[in-house]
Design an enzyme around this catalytic site. Sequence first.
Site, mmCIF file in Angstrom:
data_model
loop_
_atom_site.group_PDB
_atom_site.id
_atom_site.type_symbol
_atom_site.label_atom_id
_atom_site.label_comp_id
_atom_site.label_asym_id
_atom_site.label_seq_id
_atom_site.Cartn_x
_atom_site.Cartn_y
_atom_site.Cartn_z
ATOM 1 N N ASP A 1 12.859 -16.834 33.270
ATOM 2 C CA ASP A 1 12.754 -17.017 34.738
ATOM 3 C C ASP A 1 10.938 -17.029 34.820
ATOM 4 O O ASP A 1 10.719 -15.793 34.855
ATOM 5 C CB ASP A 1 13.419 -16.576 35.738
ATOM 6 C CG ASP A 1 14.917 -16.736 35.769
ATOM 7 O OD1 ASP A 1 15.255 -17.725 35.158
ATOM 8 O OD2 ASP A 1 15.773 -15.758 36.055
ATOM 9 N N ASP B 1 24.941 -22.050 38.977
ATOM 10 C CA ASP B 1 24.616 -20.661 39.475
ATOM 11 C C ASP B 1 25.662 -20.115 40.519
ATOM 12 O O ASP B 1 26.032 -20.743 41.272
ATOM 13 C CB ASP B 1 23.258 -20.864 40.221
ATOM 14 C CG ASP B 1 21.995 -21.363 39.338
ATOM 15 O OD1 ASP B 1 22.121 -20.864 38.032
ATOM 16 O OD2 ASP B 1 21.386 -21.981 39.887
#
Length: 253
Positions: free
Chosen positions: A131, A12
């Site tokens: 997500d 990330d």
Amino acid sequence: MTVATRVIPCLDVAAGRVVKGVNFLGLRDAGDPVELSRRYYEQGADELTFLDVKATVDDRDTMYDVVRATAEQVFIPLTVGGGVRSVDDVSRLLACGADKVGVNSAAIARPALVGEIADVFGAQVLVLSLDVTRAERMPSGFVVTTHGGSRETELDALDWAREAIERGAGELLVNSIDADGTKQGFDLELVRAMREVSSVPVIASGGAGALEHFAPAVAAGADAVLAASVFHNGELTIGDVKGALGAEGILVR
């Protein structure tokens, strides 16, 4: 033929650095993306996933220079997501060295994008990133979020997965926001639910904290297991995870 389970480190990235938080909050620095990519490649990672976690929130493009530098260091499939809004974005990322491209918020805003990308580049290039968080108001109990997990939609996670696959998504990256960064294990209920509705590979993400967490995710239906902080912090190596999976009779490369 049995397909080997893939072990995938996730990077990330925000502002050119790898970051990690808990439940998508409290991001802290975890290192240089190119350096970490090289380390994971040398450890035997099957693929790498590179997510620009602030690209959509900041309404800007993915950092192509970091993608290019990462791709020059690793010779395994590289999936890049974050800020992908058009076929042109995908073309640029592939030109920089990405092998697959993840889409999330932009596809929810305009579902036709999934088909447009699949039609031009093939389903094998398109990874739908979900997500997901628990929501009792949804029929499945799970809702899809956007903008780095900060905004809940009115999309049931399983309904959206089905629709995206019909439109041409070639893989599902299923990230549990509730489990993310907690190191308490993958959300196995979520993995099982996605497996039941998916005709394409499912990548389990969110919650890995110990070797014993990975095999249950595969047993629940994951074709690949993805983790971040346990690798970034040096708590586990790719080899550790593959060894643990192999000890459970799971085929790995």
